[in-house]
Design a protein around this motif. Structure first.
Motif, PDB file in Angstrom:
ATOM      1  N   ARG A 152       1.338  -1.191   0.388  1.00 32.34           N
ATOM      2  CA  ARG A 152       0.279  -0.406   0.183  1.00 32.34           C
ATOM      3  C   ARG A 152       0.578   1.522   0.373  1.00 32.34           C
ATOM      4  O   ARG A 152       0.787   2.152  -0.486  1.00 32.34           O
ATOM      5  N   ASP A 153       1.739   1.656   0.994  1.00 31.35           N
ATOM      6  CA  ASP A 153       3.039   2.752   1.360  1.00 31.35           C
ATOM      7  C   ASP A 153       4.102   2.206   0.885  1.00 31.35           C
ATOM      8  O   ASP A 153       5.080   2.927   1.208  1.00 31.35           O
ATOM      9  N   SER A 276       4.215  -3.020  -5.764  1.00 37.86           N
ATOM     10  CA  SER A 276       3.598  -1.685  -5.007  1.00 37.86           C
ATOM     11  C   SER A 276       2.691  -0.904  -6.279  1.00 37.86           C
ATOM     12  O   SER A 276       2.085  -0.294  -5.930  1.00 37.86           O
ATOM     13  N   TYR A 293      -3.158  -7.603   1.487  1.00 37.33           N
ATOM     14  CA  TYR A 293      -2.681  -6.154   1.069  1.00 37.33           C
ATOM     15  C   TYR A 293      -1.376  -6.135   1.962  1.00 37.33           C
ATOM     16  O   TYR A 293      -2.038  -6.178   3.728  1.00 37.33           O
TER      17      TYR A 293
END
Length: 294
Positions: A152-153, A276, A293
């Motif tokens: 996610r990040d 990603s 995720y």
């Protein structure tokens, strides 16, 4: 090279014909059929190398499988010698060669080159193929899993990757930029083979032998590793990216994700795609994978 006939019988059934992919000449997408001479007492296994007559000369070929009868209306010639008593290619690789040749209509001997380059054959031949150990295969009592993990990040880092390396794992990078970064971030990990694209053909050929013999527990390379003999490894970890997507074989472009898809259909490995920024095409094609995720 000293030619020899091996005394151990592999064929317990009365099978007299074998299908072989020649290494230098083919006119279509199908293997050629040869006969086993009467009294020929040799160790012949799928994936081993034999010497065969082709036109007015001889060349090496890879044994694909056995058959009880010859094709109709076809002249069948005898094989000459058994060169290796051990398989050089894994069964799943033979299936891939047949499928790629049929799908892309590439002469089958040229597809064999993707999996067994002349550099590899030359290096093996220097020592009469004695570098090959007995082929080992990962054997699991459970069905292989299929995952897509989406970050996610964060981009893919060495720390994140280390959490996804389980057992004997082949990590497939999109390019050398990521490979070199992961090599630096995983510098304390032992028993890893890193193989950048700029490696010499000699080094790649030796790496082919080391990977087939499972000298290393973890392999980190680019998409071309999909053509290597990975039979001893349990997991393929495919790092998704838009770069390095194709293998160009004039006049055909083969997407590496196609090869990954063919491997998936054989249910041979634990497979995971780590990304990603996943491509929509990848998400659609592998929609049967479990999605997670992080």
């Amino acid at each position: 090279m000293t030619k020899k006939k091996y005394s151990t019988l592999y064929l317990l059934l009365p099978i007299s014909y074998i299908d072989i992919i020649p290494s230098e000449h083919s006119i279509g997408i199908h293997p050629l059929t040869y006969s086993i001479p009467e009294g020929f007492d040799s160790n012949i296994v799928p994936g081993c190398i034999v010497e065969i007559p082709v036109r007015n000369d001889t060349e090496y070929g890879i044994v694909v499988g056995f058959r009880e009868s010859a094709p109709e209306n076809m002249e069948v010639r005898d094989i000459v010698w058994v060169i290796t008593e051990r398989e050089i290619l894994a069964p799943y690789q033979i299936a891939l060669i047949l499928e790629i040749s049929a799908k892309y209509l590439i002469p089958i001997h040229r597809v064999l080159w993707f999996f067994l380059s002349k550099w590899v054959m030359r290096r093996l031949g220097k020592k009469n193929f004695e570098q090959l150990t007995a082929q080992s295969y990962y054997d699991s009592t459970t069905s292989p899993s299929r995952h897509i993990t989406i970050l996610r990040d964060s981009i893919i880092t060495g720390d994140i990757l280390s959490r996804h390396i389980t057992g004997d794992t082949v990590v497939i990078c999109p390019d050398d930029i990521m490979l070199y970064r992961l090599q630096q971030e995983l510098s304390e990990w032992p028993d890893i083979l890193y193989l950048p694209s700029e490696s010499t053909e000699t080094k790649k050929a030796q790496a082919w032998i080391d990977i087939r013999n499972k000298k290393y527990s973890i392999i980190v390379w680019n998409r071309k590793i999909l053509y290597y003999n990975l039979g001893a490894y349990s997991k393929i970890l495919y790092l998704e990216d838009a770069f390095g997507r194709e293998y160009f074989h004039y006049p055909i472009r083969i997407e590496y994700i196609d090869i990954f898809d063919m491997i998936d259909k054989q249910c041979r490995f634990w497979l995971e795609i780590l990304s990603s920024v996943p491509r929509l095409a990848t998400m659609h094609r592998f929609r049967h994978f479990d999605t997670h995720y992080e």
